[in-house]
Design a protein around this motif. Structure first.
Motif, mmCIF file in Angstrom:
data_model
loop_
_atom_site.group_PDB
_atom_site.id
_atom_site.type_symbol
_atom_site.label_atom_id
_atom_site.label_comp_id
_atom_site.label_asym_id
_atom_site.label_seq_id
_atom_site.Cartn_x
_atom_site.Cartn_y
_atom_site.Cartn_z
ATOM 1 N N PRO A 160 0.842 -1.203 0.000
ATOM 2 C CA PRO A 160 0.000 0.000 0.000
ATOM 3 C C PRO A 160 0.877 1.253 0.000
ATOM 4 C CG PRO A 160 -0.667 -1.536 1.740
ATOM 5 C CD PRO A 160 0.631 -2.031 1.197
ATOM 6 N N ALA A 161 0.388 2.316 -0.588
ATOM 7 C CA ALA A 161 1.148 3.559 -0.616
ATOM 8 C C ALA A 161 1.355 4.070 0.807
ATOM 9 C CB ALA A 161 0.401 4.599 -1.446
ATOM 10 N N LYS A 162 2.506 4.694 1.050
ATOM 11 C CA LYS A 162 2.795 5.259 2.362
ATOM 12 C C LYS A 162 1.833 6.410 2.646
ATOM 13 C CE LYS A 162 6.954 5.703 3.949
ATOM 14 N NZ LYS A 162 8.384 6.049 4.154
ATOM 15 N N GLN A 163 1.261 6.404 3.845
ATOM 16 C CA GLN A 163 0.298 7.433 4.219
ATOM 17 C C GLN A 163 0.991 8.605 4.900
ATOM 18 O OE1 GLN A 163 -2.325 4.706 6.549
ATOM 19 N NE2 GLN A 163 -3.956 5.606 5.326
ATOM 20 N N GLN A 164 0.530 9.803 4.587
ATOM 21 C CA GLN A 164 0.986 10.969 5.332
ATOM 22 C C GLN A 164 0.386 10.889 6.734
ATOM 23 O OE1 GLN A 164 3.200 13.362 4.275
ATOM 24 N NE2 GLN A 164 3.445 11.956 2.548
ATOM 25 N N SER A 165 1.190 11.178 7.733
ATOM 26 C CA SER A 165 0.718 11.002 9.098
ATOM 27 C C SER A 165 1.083 12.185 9.983
ATOM 28 C CB SER A 165 1.310 9.717 9.700
ATOM 29 O OG SER A 165 0.954 9.589 11.056
ATOM 30 N N GLN A 166 0.122 12.616 10.809
ATOM 31 C CA GLN A 166 0.397 13.632 11.818
ATOM 32 C C GLN A 166 1.127 13.050 13.012
ATOM 33 O OE1 GLN A 166 -3.779 15.024 12.403
ATOM 34 N NE2 GLN A 166 -2.981 17.065 11.914
ATOM 35 N N THR A 167 1.186 11.722 13.091
ATOM 36 C CA THR A 167 1.709 11.079 14.294
ATOM 37 C C THR A 167 3.101 10.486 14.095
ATOM 38 O OG1 THR A 167 0.686 8.948 13.736
ATOM 39 C CG2 THR A 167 -0.636 10.505 15.003
ATOM 40 N N CYS A 168 3.770 10.892 13.008
ATOM 41 C CA CYS A 168 5.070 10.282 12.720
ATOM 42 C C CYS A 168 6.149 10.711 13.707
ATOM 43 C CB CYS A 168 5.502 10.592 11.292
ATOM 44 S SG CYS A 168 5.629 12.360 10.948
ATOM 45 N N ASP A 169 5.971 11.826 14.405
ATOM 46 C CA ASP A 169 6.960 12.298 15.373
ATOM 47 C C ASP A 169 6.324 12.332 16.754
ATOM 48 O OD1 ASP A 169 8.997 13.439 16.794
ATOM 49 O OD2 ASP A 169 9.026 15.351 15.719
ATOM 50 N N SER A 170 6.573 11.297 17.537
ATOM 51 C CA SER A 170 5.973 11.232 18.883
ATOM 52 C C SER A 170 6.607 12.239 19.833
ATOM 53 C CB SER A 170 6.093 9.817 19.457
ATOM 54 O OG SER A 170 7.445 9.441 19.582
ATOM 55 N N ASN A 171 7.668 12.936 19.413
ATOM 56 C CA ASN A 171 8.247 13.984 20.256
ATOM 57 C C ASN A 171 7.271 15.135 20.506
ATOM 58 O OD1 ASN A 171 10.668 12.712 20.680
ATOM 59 N ND2 ASN A 171 11.813 13.865 19.158
ATOM 60 N N VAL A 172 6.203 15.209 19.691
ATOM 61 C CA VAL A 172 5.214 16.282 19.912
ATOM 62 C C VAL A 172 4.459 16.087 21.220
ATOM 63 C CG1 VAL A 172 4.945 16.745 17.454
ATOM 64 C CG2 VAL A 172 3.372 15.147 18.584
ATOM 65 N N ILE A 173 4.637 14.918 21.861
ATOM 66 C CA ILE A 173 4.006 14.699 23.170
ATOM 67 C C ILE A 173 4.906 15.346 24.225
ATOM 68 C CG2 ILE A 173 2.973 12.996 24.719
ATOM 69 C CD1 ILE A 173 3.005 11.001 22.386
ATOM 70 N N THR A 174 5.047 16.645 24.124
ATOM 71 C CA THR A 174 5.885 17.447 25.015
ATOM 72 C C THR A 174 5.183 18.782 25.235
ATOM 73 O OG1 THR A 174 7.831 16.433 23.957
ATOM 74 C CG2 THR A 174 8.239 18.299 25.414
ATOM 75 N N PRO A 175 5.180 19.316 26.448
ATOM 76 C CA PRO A 175 4.476 20.577 26.710
ATOM 77 C C PRO A 175 4.899 21.698 25.757
ATOM 78 C CG PRO A 175 5.195 19.597 28.770
ATOM 79 C CD PRO A 175 5.792 18.765 27.677
ATOM 80 N N GLY A 176 3.901 22.455 25.284
ATOM 81 C CA GLY A 176 4.172 23.598 24.431
ATOM 82 C C GLY A 176 3.889 23.374 22.967
#
Length: 811
Positions: free
Chosen positions: A147-163
């Motif tokens: 399957p084609a690679k999906q664009q994802s908002q969750t590819c960088d789990s570092n966003v689970i950081t305050p701010g």
């Protein structure tokens, strides 16, 4: 603290501390799903008053869930979190309070660990992306569609950081979820909900502990309050013990089944636990949902009951002929302090002590042996007695030579065994496949092109050829007999192709995990890192300080050894205070990558250790301190440039590559990332120059806020919030911070503290849904206020008067 190692040690040594959770499942009536009625009695036979959620233990698993496909949007993450919290609520069914605590800005002592984790995560993600691309090209050469690679908002789990923007949207999503449940779920109607989001400083679990300590021994507090805390970190057990609340349970997923401790829950293999699993999740053949996604069975949960652990510890620390009457509560405090030596989030663990080698058993044995000669306890609530600590740790240090010699022998045996197994595996792979029983395949099954080249077909091709050969006559017969159109045959072929692509995708994921694990294994390296310290061989102490700290002369070694011992002892005092009273310094941190030896902690009573409280970083300051440049996208533009512009005056804080010292470990993720420590003054000076460029929304994300309290309009506390709003509802937002009213513990269910007005409408008639596919809440009956803790008062490190201790199990 090593989470799986400590939890495993505890569950094996004290098996009755854990109890399986009885779960009630939703039922279907005539095709309609009927949720569990959480207002009914708890099937576990316990009625809990308060449920506390360490939310980061929910957010991270929902970025990579095991029971559903990985989400590609934040909305999918939020829906996964809502389901996750629902399940926990059904298990616990709190009757008074639900407290959701998200990690806010952490003390500087924790930020160094966060920095290491996030830089490693970025490096690992980059390596994984390169390896995935290589495997995709390999699949393409073999003619295997993916399957084609999906664009994802969750590819960088570092966003689970305050701010970050994600954390801001997460707060709104959780407010919506709270309103949804308080409006419509009967089990929620009479509880209070506190949301402490990422803009409230402090680690999630420590915000929970501050709340619990703040309620104790105040008017209206029930000494028999039943607490349940959900979270994945092992230090939650120590924090629960430190409250000296007897009726306390830790809720957590089962990492392994008792009696099968060496078997991973996920993949069913031995040799590692689920928390360290790098393999493919175990799935039974034929278990797929309607979308063709493989179904993973739900993980079971367990309660770890603190009252049972206290009983075990009371039994464990019995001493014949003690020099004075033993105060068990002081013993509990000493046990917590001793466990700091094997590792915590703020100090590297001593090279002397490894949980898997029985370090905690050794510490307890030394403690009991030395107790008569120590003259008293190691600690007095949050304050260590450094003279006694030195006596104790020197006694532990006397075992160092034996520990290192035994470890060296075990490592040598392990290395020889692994090399032998790998050599055997390689010899097996080199055999002619046509003479190996497990690879004998009928020639008729080989694809023409592969057969012509003499290549061995992959298992995929073998199975595919078999399916193709057997299925074609059946398909022809079906089409002929039913008179189906050509279109039906095309649809069936497309379905087969989709199933094939899904199978290929699963194979790719499995092979990617295997490849990453293989690359991270030092035994697969052609040039493995040489162990220059050689602990256990004569001269190990000097070699340690030379290799790890850069000492070159005997004077340098002694100077470094003294400073390392001082800073480490400061760290022990800081951590003890943090566990019992809260942060005593936001700025203090341990400035080395390595710990001293136990025997190096000498002359401790001569140390003068003091702390200055200071203030926490702002969220963007922390992001700049812990993020690698690869995660700069989560910061405003001007901040981003400080991390990525080659001419940035602080570009040295953001190396794209860095040394990882394996330090005797086998896998790269176990090594020590030798990142430069942040110079706080330099960092803040450069940030100050760009702070004026923030938009209003960014400035809000970068601000400090307060806990939010939500109740249904039918709750006894709601009239007090409405009254507050009537009196001060027209106050300008800038003046709201000065207004607060003390809570009456009677209508609040025994909760003390203060309520204050929140900005905006405390009870909007319509609450808009921030999550796709979820409806707005019409006719909202929930009201919100700011919640502030009671005035500070000393934590009394013993059970409160009136507590009823559960019947002992006579363990």
């Amino acid at each position: 603290m090593g989470v799986p190692a400590f939890y495993r040690w505890l569950a094996e040594k004290y098996p009755m501390v854990v109890v399986d959770v009885v779960e009630e499942e939703p039922v279907e009536v005539e095709g309609v799903r009927v949720p569990v009625d959480t207002s009914r009695p708890n099937p576990n036979g316990l009625e809990f008053d308060n449920l506390y959620l360490d939310m980061n233990g929910i957010i991270h698993p929902c970025f990579h869930p095991e029971d559903r496909p990985s989400p590609t949007t934040f909305a999918e993450v939020f829906q996964c979190m809502f389901d996750y919290i629902d399940r926990l609520f059904v298990m616990v069914r709190p009757r008074k309070l639900m407290y959701m605590a998200i990690d806010g800005v952490a003390p500087r002592a924790k930020m160094n660990q966060q920095r290491s984790r996030r830089f490693r995560a970025a490096k690992d993600a980059s390596d994984a992306a390169a390896e995935e691309e290589r495997l995709r090209e390999e699949f393409e050469r073999e003619g295997r569609k993916l399957p084609a690679k999906q664009q994802s908002q969750t590819c960088d789990s570092n966003v689970i950081t305050p701010g970050t923007g994600f954390m801001a949207v997460l707060s709104v999503a959780l407010q919506y979820y709270i309103h949804l449940r308080l409006n419509y779920d009967p089990g929620w109607k009479q509880i209070k909900v506190i949301l402490s989001d990422a803009n409230v400083p402090g680690e999630g679990e420590h915000k929970v502990m501050s709340y619990i300590r703040g309620q104790r021994n105040l008017p209206g507090f029930n000494p028999n309050t039943r607490h349940c805390l959900y979270g994945l970190d092992a230090d939650l057990i120590m924090l629960a013990l430190a409250t000296h609340e007897v009726h306390f349970s830790i809720l957590r997923e089962v990492v392994y089944t008792p009696g099968q401790q060496d078997k991973c829950f996920l993949c069913g293999q031995v040799g590692h636990l689920a928390a360290n699993c790098e393999g493919k999740a175990k799935r039974k053949g034929g278990e797929y949902d309607e979308k063709g996604e493989a179904i993973v069975p739900k993980k079971p949960y367990q309660f770890l009951n603190i009252w049972t652990l206290r009983e075990y510890l009371e039994h464990e620390f019995r001493m014949p002929n003690p020099p004075f009457k033993i105060d068990f509560e002081r013993i509990v405090d000493d046990f917590i302090f001793m466990c700091f030596f094997v590792g915590n989030d703020f100090l590297p663990h001593m090279p002397t002590l490894e949980i898997r080698e029985g370090a905690i058993n050794l510490l307890m044995a030394v403690y009991k042996k030395e107790f008569p000669s120590m003259g008293g306890y190691l600690t007095d609530s949050c304050t260590p007695d450094l003279n006694r600590v030195e006596h104790f740790i020197q006694a532990v240090g006397s075992y160092e030579d034996k520990i290192f010699q035994k470890r060296a022998r075990l490592h040598q045996r392990q290395a020889e065994r692994i090399k032998r197994e790998k050599a055997q595996a390689k010899r097996g792979d080199d055999l002619d496949p046509h003479v190996r029983d497990d690879l004998i395949v009928p020639v008729a099954n080989f694809r023409g092109s592969r057969l012509a080249s003499g290549a061995v077909p992959s298992p995929y091709e073998q199975n595919g050829a078999h399916r193709e050969r057997n299925s074609q006559p059946q398909k022809a017969a079906r089409i002929s007999s039913s008179g189906s159109s050509i279109a039906a045959a095309i649809v069936e072929a497309e379905n087969d192709l989709e199933a094939q692509e899904r199978e290929n995708k699963e194979d790719l994921k499995s092979r990617l995990k295997d490849a990453i694990r293989e690359k991270s294994d030092v035994f697969n390296s052609e040039n493995p890192e040489e162990d220059k310290v050689k602990l256990g061989e004569p001269g190990w102490r000097d070699r340690y300080y030379e290799e790890k700290f850069g000492a070159r002369t005997s004077d340098q070694m002694e100077e470094i050894r003294r400073d390392v011992a001082l800073k480490y002892t400061e760290g022990l005092c800081w951590v003890m205070h943090y566990y019992y009273e809260g942060v005593c310094s936001w700025q203090w941190f341990y400035p080395y990558h390595y710990a001293p030896f136990a025997s190096d902690l000498r002359n401790l009573s001569q140390l003068n250790i003091t702390f200055e409280l200071g203030s926490p970083f702002k969220p963007f300051d922390q992001l700049m301190g812990v993020f690698p440049a690869a995660s700069a996208h989560a910061l405003p533009l001007q901040y981003r440039q400080l991390m990525t512009d080659p001419n940035s005056p602080i570009i040295d804080f953001y190396p794209t590559d860095f040394e990882v010292d394996m330090n005797g470990k086998r896998f790269s993720w176990q090594g020590i990332a030798k990142l430069p420590f942040i110079d706080e003054d330099r960092l803040l000076a450069e940030i100050k120059k760009v702070e004026h460029t923030l938009t209003p929304e960014e400035a809000r994300r970068n601000s400090t806020m307060c806990n939010m309290l939500f109740v249904n309009g039918s709750h006894p506390l709601s009239p007090y919030i409405y009254s507050l709003n009537s009196k001060f509802g027209n106050t300008p937002n800038k003046d709201l911070i000065e207004i607060k009213e003390k809570l009456d513990p009677s209508p609040s269910g025994g909760m003390n503290g203060y309520i204050a007005l929140c900005a905006g409408d405390p009870s909007p008639p319509v609450f808009r849904s921030p999550v796709d596919e979820l409806e707005d809440i019409m006719d909202n009956q929930v009201i919100c206020s700011v919640y502030k803790l009671p005035d500070p008062h000393k934590h009394i490190a013993r059970p409160p008067a009136g507590v009823i201790v559960p019947k002992k199990l006579c363990v």
